[in-house]
Design an enzyme around this catalytic site. Sequence first.
Site, PDB file in Angstrom:
ATOM      1  N   ASP A  11      22.181 -26.974  12.658  1.00  0.00           N
ATOM      2  CA  ASP A  11      21.553 -25.682  12.457  1.00  0.00           C
ATOM      3  C   ASP A  11      20.137 -25.974  11.943  1.00  0.00           C
ATOM      4  O   ASP A  11      19.861 -27.077  11.463  1.00  0.00           O
ATOM      5  CB  ASP A  11      22.363 -24.877  11.436  1.00  0.00           C
ATOM      6  CG  ASP A  11      21.683 -23.600  11.025  1.00  0.00           C
ATOM      7  OD1 ASP A  11      21.333 -22.811  11.923  1.00  0.00           O
ATOM      8  OD2 ASP A  11      21.485 -23.389   9.813  1.00  0.00           O
ATOM      9  N   ASP A  13      17.565 -23.322  10.083  1.00  0.00           N
ATOM     10  CA  ASP A  13      17.197 -22.670   8.831  1.00  0.00           C
ATOM     11  C   ASP A  13      18.280 -22.843   7.773  1.00  0.00           C
ATOM     12  O   ASP A  13      19.417 -22.430   7.963  1.00  0.00           O
ATOM     13  CB  ASP A  13      16.944 -21.179   9.085  1.00  0.00           C
ATOM     14  CG  ASP A  13      15.872 -20.966  10.137  1.00  0.00           C
ATOM     15  OD1 ASP A  13      14.764 -21.472   9.932  1.00  0.00           O
ATOM     16  OD2 ASP A  13      16.158 -20.321  11.156  1.00  0.00           O
ATOM     17  N   THR A 106      20.307 -23.099  16.821  1.00  0.00           N
ATOM     18  CA  THR A 106      19.885 -22.074  15.867  1.00  0.00           C
ATOM     19  C   THR A 106      20.120 -20.663  16.390  1.00  0.00           C
ATOM     20  O   THR A 106      20.103 -20.432  17.602  1.00  0.00           O
ATOM     21  CB  THR A 106      18.391 -22.245  15.523  1.00  0.00           C
ATOM     22  OG1 THR A 106      17.960 -21.174  14.671  1.00  0.00           O
ATOM     23  CG2 THR A 106      17.519 -22.253  16.775  1.00  0.00           C
ATOM     24  N   SER A 107      20.304 -19.729  15.479  1.00  0.00           N
ATOM     25  CA  SER A 107      20.450 -18.320  15.838  1.00  0.00           C
ATOM     26  C   SER A 107      19.094 -17.645  16.010  1.00  0.00           C
ATOM     27  O   SER A 107      19.029 -16.475  16.410  1.00  0.00           O
ATOM     28  CB  SER A 107      21.255 -17.581  14.766  1.00  0.00           C
ATOM     29  OG  SER A 107      22.571 -18.080  14.691  1.00  0.00           O
ATOM     30  N   ASP A 162      24.702 -24.719   6.933  1.00  0.00           N
ATOM     31  CA  ASP A 162      24.658 -24.223   5.562  1.00  0.00           C
ATOM     32  C   ASP A 162      25.303 -22.847   5.435  1.00  0.00           C
ATOM     33  O   ASP A 162      25.480 -22.367   4.321  1.00  0.00           O
ATOM     34  CB  ASP A 162      23.212 -24.118   5.080  1.00  0.00           C
ATOM     35  CG  ASP A 162      22.465 -23.011   5.802  1.00  0.00           C
ATOM     36  OD1 ASP A 162      21.939 -22.114   5.129  1.00  0.00           O
ATOM     37  OD2 ASP A 162      22.418 -23.020   7.044  1.00  0.00           O
TER      38      ASP A 162
END
Length: 216
Positions: A11, A13, A106-107, A162
Amino acid sequence: MKIHAEALLFDNDGTLVSSLESVRRCWTRWAEEFGITAEDFARVELHGRTAVAIAADLLPADVVPAAVARIEALEVEDVPNGGATLLPGTRDFLDSLPADRWAVVTSATRRLAEARLAHVGILPKTLVVAEDVTRGKPDPEPYLLAARQLGVAPARCVVFEDAPAGLQAGRAAGMITVALATTHEAHELDADLVVSDLSALSALVSDGEVEISARR
């Protein structure tokens, strides 16, 4: 604990870079602009989800496209203002890996993800973003796509996350999960291994395999 894998999926961020303060600044301004009450805004989980999913939870469907474009613009504009900083251990850990053995999943939208990564000098060979999938995290689709792009079976991949939504996606994909307690408390994270951040890990590469160890 030692983990053996062929591919590492990160991921961005909260895992590689810190953008939490920027997210708070930009999304708070966004909510005010779109007339969203503090109560409604507080009940929605921001971290680890796509902007489309968040906007859809809060706004009428016909407003969502404009709302998503607006939050993307706000966050991209905020990148030079401290909107993305490297988290501890990120540089050394990524530098120890072959470029074709890891990906960022990543989103965020591609524009935002590339802006944040470029700002901190991370240039992944493989990048999976919100536009690449039809179902974002916690659905496993983003991580399964990254595994296919790297040509590695899901069971031979390790997900670094995270956020609970991302860890759920990794588990659903049948992958090993490593949680970083950078934005949530360790007890809130369900993973095969929980560490403070990437500085707590080391990687040894040999014969196409990566051995990940937690530092003592």
